[in-house]
Design a protein around this motif. Sequence first.
Motif, short mmCIF file in Angstrom:
data_model
loop_
_atom_site.label_atom_id
_atom_site.label_comp_id
_atom_site.label_asym_id
_atom_site.label_seq_id
_atom_site.Cartn_x
_atom_site.Cartn_y
_atom_site.Cartn_z
N LYS A 1 -7.89 -6.78 -13.87
CA LYS A 1 -8.67 -5.57 -13.70
C LYS A 1 -9.47 -5.61 -12.40
CE LYS A 1 -12.03 -2.69 -16.20
NZ LYS A 1 -12.88 -2.57 -17.42
N ASN A 2 -9.88 -4.43 -11.93
CA ASN A 2 -10.78 -4.29 -10.77
C ASN A 2 -10.19 -4.79 -9.46
OD1 ASN A 2 -12.90 -3.07 -12.19
ND2 ASN A 2 -13.79 -5.04 -12.79
N VAL A 3 -8.88 -4.64 -9.31
CA VAL A 3 -8.23 -4.93 -8.03
C VAL A 3 -8.05 -3.61 -7.28
CG1 VAL A 3 -6.21 -5.90 -6.88
CG2 VAL A 3 -7.02 -6.90 -9.03
N TYR A 4 -8.48 -3.60 -6.04
CA TYR A 4 -8.38 -2.39 -5.20
C TYR A 4 -7.04 -2.43 -4.47
CZ TYR A 4 -9.34 0.52 -1.05
OH TYR A 4 -9.28 1.44 -0.04
N VAL A 5 -6.15 -1.50 -4.82
CA VAL A 5 -4.82 -1.43 -4.22
C VAL A 5 -4.77 -0.20 -3.32
CG1 VAL A 5 -2.33 -1.36 -4.65
CG2 VAL A 5 -3.85 -2.52 -6.28
N HIS A 6 -4.36 -0.39 -2.07
CA HIS A 6 -4.35 0.74 -1.14
C HIS A 6 -3.28 0.56 -0.07
CE1 HIS A 6 -6.76 -1.33 2.21
NE2 HIS A 6 -6.66 -2.22 1.25
N VAL A 7 -2.86 1.68 0.50
CA VAL A 7 -1.94 1.64 1.63
C VAL A 7 -2.75 1.21 2.85
CG1 VAL A 7 -0.52 3.02 3.18
CG2 VAL A 7 -0.33 3.32 0.71
N LEU A 8 -2.37 0.08 3.42
CA LEU A 8 -3.10 -0.47 4.56
C LEU A 8 -2.61 0.12 5.88
CD1 LEU A 8 -5.27 -2.60 5.33
CD2 LEU A 8 -3.40 -4.24 5.59
N SER A 9 -1.30 0.36 5.99
CA SER A 9 -0.75 0.95 7.21
C SER A 9 0.56 1.64 6.90
CB SER A 9 -0.54 -0.13 8.28
OG SER A 9 0.45 -1.06 7.87
N GLY B 1 2.68 10.39 -4.50
CA GLY B 1 2.77 11.42 -3.48
C GLY B 1 2.91 10.92 -2.06
N LEU B 2 3.23 9.64 -1.88
CA LEU B 2 3.41 9.11 -0.53
C LEU B 2 4.62 9.74 0.14
CD1 LEU B 2 2.71 5.28 -0.79
CD2 LEU B 2 1.73 6.82 0.91
N PRO B 3 4.52 10.14 1.41
CA PRO B 3 5.70 10.59 2.14
C PRO B 3 6.70 9.44 2.30
CG PRO B 3 3.67 11.17 3.30
CD PRO B 3 3.29 10.21 2.22
N ALA B 4 7.94 9.77 2.55
CA ALA B 4 8.95 8.73 2.81
C ALA B 4 8.52 7.92 4.02
CB ALA B 4 10.31 9.37 3.05
N GLY B 5 8.75 6.61 3.96
CA GLY B 5 8.38 5.76 5.09
C GLY B 5 8.23 4.31 4.68
N GLU B 6 7.83 3.49 5.64
CA GLU B 6 7.58 2.07 5.40
C GLU B 6 6.07 1.83 5.42
OE1 GLU B 6 10.05 -1.36 7.04
OE2 GLU B 6 8.22 -1.52 8.26
N TYR B 7 5.58 1.14 4.40
CA TYR B 7 4.14 0.96 4.24
C TYR B 7 3.79 -0.50 3.96
CZ TYR B 7 4.37 6.00 3.65
OH TYR B 7 4.61 7.33 3.84
N VAL B 8 2.63 -0.90 4.43
CA VAL B 8 2.03 -2.15 3.99
C VAL B 8 1.00 -1.81 2.93
CG1 VAL B 8 0.66 -4.17 4.65
CG2 VAL B 8 2.41 -3.28 6.21
N VAL B 9 1.18 -2.38 1.74
CA VAL B 9 0.28 -2.13 0.62
C VAL B 9 -0.51 -3.41 0.36
CG1 VAL B 9 0.10 -1.45 -1.80
CG2 VAL B 9 1.87 -0.45 -0.35
N GLU B 10 -1.81 -3.26 0.23
CA GLU B 10 -2.68 -4.42 0.02
C GLU B 10 -3.36 -4.33 -1.34
OE1 GLU B 10 -5.59 -6.59 2.98
OE2 GLU B 10 -6.68 -4.92 2.04
N ALA B 11 -3.47 -5.49 -2.00
CA ALA B 11 -4.24 -5.62 -3.23
C ALA B 11 -5.41 -6.56 -2.94
CB ALA B 11 -3.36 -6.17 -4.36
N HIS C 1 -7.51 7.78 3.50
CA HIS C 1 -6.49 8.64 2.88
C HIS C 1 -6.61 8.54 1.37
CE1 HIS C 1 -4.42 4.93 1.92
NE2 HIS C 1 -4.50 4.57 3.20
N PRO C 2 -5.84 9.34 0.62
CA PRO C 2 -5.97 9.34 -0.84
C PRO C 2 -5.09 8.33 -1.57
CG PRO C 2 -4.58 11.16 -0.17
CD PRO C 2 -5.04 10.49 1.10
N PHE C 3 -4.36 7.48 -0.86
CA PHE C 3 -3.39 6.60 -1.51
C PHE C 3 -4.02 5.25 -1.81
CE2 PHE C 3 -1.08 9.56 1.31
CZ PHE C 3 -0.49 10.33 0.32
N HIS C 4 -4.83 5.24 -2.86
CA HIS C 4 -5.53 4.02 -3.27
C HIS C 4 -5.92 4.16 -4.73
CE1 HIS C 4 -9.19 6.48 -2.92
NE2 HIS C 4 -8.71 6.87 -1.73
#
Length: 206
Positions: free
Chosen positions: A42-50, A164-174, A148-151
Amino acid sequence: VTFEGMPPPRRTIRMSGEAACHRPGVETLSEEIIVSPDGGLKNVYVHVLSGLGDRAFAPPPSPAIMDQVGCMFVPHVLDVQAGQVITFKSSDPVLHNVRALARKNRTFNVSMPGKGKTVDRYFSEPEVVAIRCDVHAWMSAYVAVESHPFHQVTGDDGSFALQGLPAGEYVVEAWHEKLGALRQTVTAAEGETHTIPFAFLNRKGD
């Protein structure tokens, strides 16, 4: 998001010095590391980093809320968008204060003298801001700010959804306050759904 290994026991928070905080027969436990029976963290912040490039997103019109209940910040980790209003409030009949320990954003320290008190603030730059109450040393929380709203912050079972992420390559961080951060690169086509597992290891072997 999972925790691999035996989780450390949750620490009991002693509130006996503040009669209005202490509730006889109720044990308040630290929220630093909370692991479900199935290993969800619990309580892990997951977000699109880039990966979003120069896209710009307006902040949500509704304020986010961080309350003070039973001499604890609720929620323990709050995720918001840059520029989004955060309403800090107190549901306790005691003196609190809210101190923001920011690096990229403006710091503040405001008094919360009793039940029903509210104050609005916002952060302009992405970062994780530590929140403290100087009156009650055990009270701590975090506000995670993104452009942005992706978190999302993981729930009791460690789950999250970035929709709702657009198509693409992303770095996701937890990110976790005690266990650090893990990153993955994910490529998503339009309409695709991916499951992204993050596993934090018990490095101390506790």
